[in-house]
Design a protein around this motif. Structure first.
Motif, PDB file in Angstrom:
ATOM      1  N   ARG A 143       0.835  -1.209   0.000  1.00  0.00           N
ATOM      2  CA  ARG A 143       0.000   0.000   0.000  1.00  0.00           C
ATOM      3  C   ARG A 143       0.870   1.261   0.000  1.00  0.00           C
ATOM      4  O   ARG A 143       0.508   2.284  -0.601  1.00  0.00           O
ATOM      5  CB  ARG A 143      -0.946  -0.007   1.195  1.00  0.00           C
TER       6      ARG A 143
ATOM      7  N   ARG B 214       1.964   1.772  -3.521  1.00  0.00           N
ATOM      8  CA  ARG B 214       0.878   2.275  -4.351  1.00  0.00           C
ATOM      9  C   ARG B 214       0.620   3.763  -4.072  1.00  0.00           C
ATOM     10  O   ARG B 214       0.212   4.497  -4.982  1.00  0.00           O
ATOM     11  CB  ARG B 214      -0.388   1.451  -4.109  1.00  0.00           C
TER      12      ARG B 214
ATOM     13  N   ASP C 127      -9.399  -8.085  -0.740  1.00  0.00           N
ATOM     14  CA  ASP C 127      -9.537  -6.626  -0.819  1.00  0.00           C
ATOM     15  C   ASP C 127      -8.299  -6.003  -1.458  1.00  0.00           C
ATOM     16  O   ASP C 127      -8.397  -5.105  -2.305  1.00  0.00           O
ATOM     17  CB  ASP C 127      -9.746  -6.052   0.581  1.00  0.00           C
ATOM     18  N   PHE C 128      -7.140  -6.516  -1.085  1.00  0.00           N
ATOM     19  CA  PHE C 128      -5.882  -5.971  -1.607  1.00  0.00           C
ATOM     20  C   PHE C 128      -5.786  -6.177  -3.118  1.00  0.00           C
ATOM     21  O   PHE C 128      -5.448  -5.247  -3.859  1.00  0.00           O
ATOM     22  CB  PHE C 128      -4.701  -6.643  -0.911  1.00  0.00           C
TER      23      PHE C 128
ATOM     24  N   ARG D  10      -7.997  -3.755  -5.022  1.00  0.00           N
ATOM     25  CA  ARG D  10      -7.463  -2.397  -5.026  1.00  0.00           C
ATOM     26  C   ARG D  10      -6.246  -2.249  -5.932  1.00  0.00           C
ATOM     27  O   ARG D  10      -6.006  -1.172  -6.493  1.00  0.00           O
ATOM     28  CB  ARG D  10      -7.110  -1.969  -3.599  1.00  0.00           C
TER      29      ARG D  10
END
Length: 236
Positions: free
Chosen positions: A102, A105, A187-188, A191
């Motif tokens: 994350r 990103r 979920d990851f 995304r």
């Protein structure tokens, strides 16, 4: 926004290690993978700035521990001209890998790469998937497995020795944590723009723990598969 990397020069630097390489010995227990995957033996992941093909990259090498996301964030803040993160890791803390992905990103345009001769396994997969775009060079390995929450054999053996109720409680805790982690993984991937079929068709079909009949616990994706599941999403 980070500067655009000289992609052709970087690709040439990555592929250079393939020239004259001997035939790779495969792992009998995990036939899709080499016997000795090229991941770093560093006990904790280090983040080292380096120049490759005339461009500045960050070498992320070693086992992923709980402190890896913070070290990654500090390394990127100290080196704002880094355009790529190169990964070599045997995995480690799954949630730390998710958090590090994350962070990558959040740095718009930061590419992740698995160079030729390098390997990214387990929790490292999630750091890699944070990149936008993402590159796996020919000879680079994206290696997956079925995660397991039963790695602490001492706790399991102690629970069994204590009796049925203790064992049931431990199993319940493991099942709950595994379900939460699976939800986080889904979920990851959503995304990061990676197909969830990577989980259902590949990762979750692997053995979590080897047994007498089937000792395979790892799967090395082919170049075709990393494109099919949008794991790698940049054509150089």
């Amino acid at each position: 926004m980070r500067p655009r990397i000289a992609r052709v020069a970087l690709a040439a630097a990555c592929l250079a290690s393939l020239t004259g390489a001997a035939k790779v010995k495969m792992d009998p227990a995990n036939p899709t993978c080499p016997a000795n995957p090229g991941w770093s033996a560093n006990p904790t992941m280090t983040f080292t700035p380096a120049t490759k093909g005339g461009a500045k990259v960050l070498l992320a090498e070693g086992r992923i521990d709980a402190g890896a996301p913070d070290r990654l964030k500090k390394a990127l803040e100290a080196n704002p001209d880094v355009g790529e993160v190169w990964l070599s890791s045997p995995g480690g803390d799954a949630r730390a890998g998710n958090a590090a992905g994350r962070i990558i990103r959040s740095n718009f345009g930061l590419m992740t790469r698995i160079p030729a001769g390098w390997a990214c396994f387990s929790a490292c997969n999630f750091i890699f998937m944070g990149g936008q775009p993402r590159v796996i060079d020919p000879g680079g390995l994206f290696i997956v497995h079925m995660f397991t929450r039963t790695g602490d054999r001492q706790s399991i053996d102690m629970s069994v020795a204590m009796g049925t109720d203790a064992t049931k409680e431990l199993i319940g805790d493991i099942e709950q944590d595994a379900a939460l982690l699976a939800s986080e993984d889904n979920d990851f991937l959503i995304r990061m723009g990676v197909s969830r079929k990577l989980l259902t068709e590949v990762m979750y079909r692997q053995k979590a723990i080897a047994n007498a009949e089937d000792k395979s616990t790892r799967r090395c994706l082919t170049q075709a598969e990393v494109k099919t599941y949008n794991v790698a999403n940049n054509n150089e």
